[in-house]
Write an enzyme that holds these catalytic residues in place. Structure first.
Site, PDB file in Angstrom:
ATOM      1  N   ARG A 221      49.695  87.808  62.136  1.00  0.00           N
ATOM      2  CA  ARG A 221      49.483  87.140  63.412  1.00  0.00           C
ATOM      3  C   ARG A 221      48.372  86.094  63.235  1.00  0.00           C
ATOM      4  O   ARG A 221      47.417  86.308  62.480  1.00  0.00           O
ATOM      5  CB  ARG A 221      49.061  88.131  64.502  1.00  0.00           C
ATOM      6  N   HIS A 269      56.628  80.557  61.726  1.00  0.00           N
ATOM      7  CA  HIS A 269      56.808  81.983  62.059  1.00  0.00           C
ATOM      8  C   HIS A 269      58.232  82.424  61.702  1.00  0.00           C
ATOM      9  O   HIS A 269      59.006  82.857  62.572  1.00  0.00           O
ATOM     10  CB  HIS A 269      56.511  82.237  63.538  1.00  0.00           C
TER      11      HIS A 269
END
Ligand code: NAP
Ligand code: GLV
Length: 306
Positions: A221, A269
């Site tokens: 993250r 991502h």
């Protein structure tokens, strides 16, 4: 049985079709405010209103591995929250991280730049013993990544909250093992869940402890990393660069310095995507198990944060 689907940024129809095929006779619908109470929820970043209204759930299924966004909500007490448990992600993560490590170690960016100029030039071979890789997080994804890296004969270190034993991987754990883990690491891979304990874990004080010429691969993250500390350590020459797949703000804003930094590689991502068919099959198996009162893997401990 009624299943409510509430997933931000996700095309709903193929999920509805897959869940209906898995449970003939079940009502499977996209959630809207005021919808009838469901037995099970399939979610990704749902609004608080969903949780406030859906008070009769028997299980909440997150269509990703990370539950950090979900755990920011007030959840109905006592309802199991179940995350994706691999479902085809670990092999994707292993190929992404091995690719990033090997691309850096073998200086493939340099060869690519040379080739673009028609240059046939060799670089001195580097020794993999000089590029120990440290993987933070030895869960479903981190363990698979560590084992894959060990197959390429890199020295591999791993760090987790509780002690582990993985063949080919030197394992460290807890606060007591963290400094030794960092000192033994040159290429740092982050595969931790985002929790209050791991937020900002890659900052000046920790990244400076990596071996000189260190390299950072963040696939967990964005909030694990303090962006400006990474850039300062690369620009000072202590770190050689980074491959980053996750960011504090996604999509990464156009003006963010990561986009143009010559030693930072950015991907959107995408290191381990949710695979719909495998995920639906896993969720269906787990709903069936919960219906029978059987235990399921991947149940989140909200107190622990993952
Ligand atoms: P997991 O199975 O829950 O593993 C988490 C690992 O982190 C465990 O080994 C755990 O230690 C360790 N850990 C947690 N808190 C820690 C702490 N304070 N100190 C040291 N170690 C700690 O999770 P996973 O399925 O491997 O997924 C990891 C993360 O990857 C997800 O949470 C998600 O954010 C991210 N992810 C990213 C993508 C992407 O496309 N970029 C895709 C999927 C997932 P213990 O084993 O001792 O509990
Ligand atoms: C993706 O980032 C996930 O958590 O599955």
């Amino acid at each position: 049985m009624r299943i409510s689907f509430c997933c931000t940024d996700t095309k709903a129809q193929p999920w509805l079709d897959g869940l209906r095929a898995a449970f003939s006779g079940a009502e499977v619908e996209v959630w809207s405010a005021g919808a009838l109470p469901a037995d099970y929820a399939v979610v990704w970043a749902p609004p608080q209103q969903f949780m406030d209204e859906q008070t009769q759930l028997k299980g909440i299924f997150n269509i990703g591995a990370g539950v950090d966004a979900l755990l920011t909500l007030r959840l109905p007490p006592g309802v199991p929250v179940v995350r994706l448990d691999d479902a085809g992600m670990s092999v994707q993560m292993a190929e992404y991280v091995c690719h990033a490590v090997i691309r850096h170690f073998r200086e493939l960016d340099g060869y690519e730049a040379d080739a673009a100029q028609g240059k046939w030039s060799y670089r001195k071979p580097r020794l993999r013993q000089d590029f120990p890789v440290g993987v933070m997080g030895l869960g479903v994804l981190g363990e698979r990544v560590s084992r894959a890296l060990a197959q390429f004969d890199f020295p591999v270190m791993g760090w987790s909250r509780t002690a582990k034993s993985i063949p080919g991987v030197q394992c460290f754990s807890g606060d007591a093992g963290f400094n030794d883990f960092l000192a033994a690491t040159r290429i740092l891979v982050c595969l931790l869940p985002l929790t209050p304990d791991t937020d900002n874990i890659m900052r000046q004080g920790t990244l400076a402890r990596l071996q000189p010429g260190g390299y950072v691969i963040n696939v967990a993250r964005g909030s694990h990393l303090v962006d400006e500390d990474l850039i300062a350590l690369i620009d000072s020459g202590h770190l050689a660069g980074a491959t980053l797949d996750v960011f504090r703000t996604e999509p990464l804003p156009a003006a963010h310095p990561f986009w143009t930094h010559p030693k930072i590689t950015v991907t959107p991502h995408t290191s381990a995507r949710t695979l719909r068919e495998e995920s639906i099959a896993q969720i269906a198996r787990k709903i069936t198990a919960l219906q029978r009162g059987e235990p399921v893997a991947g149940v989140v401990d909200p107190a622990r944060g993952y």
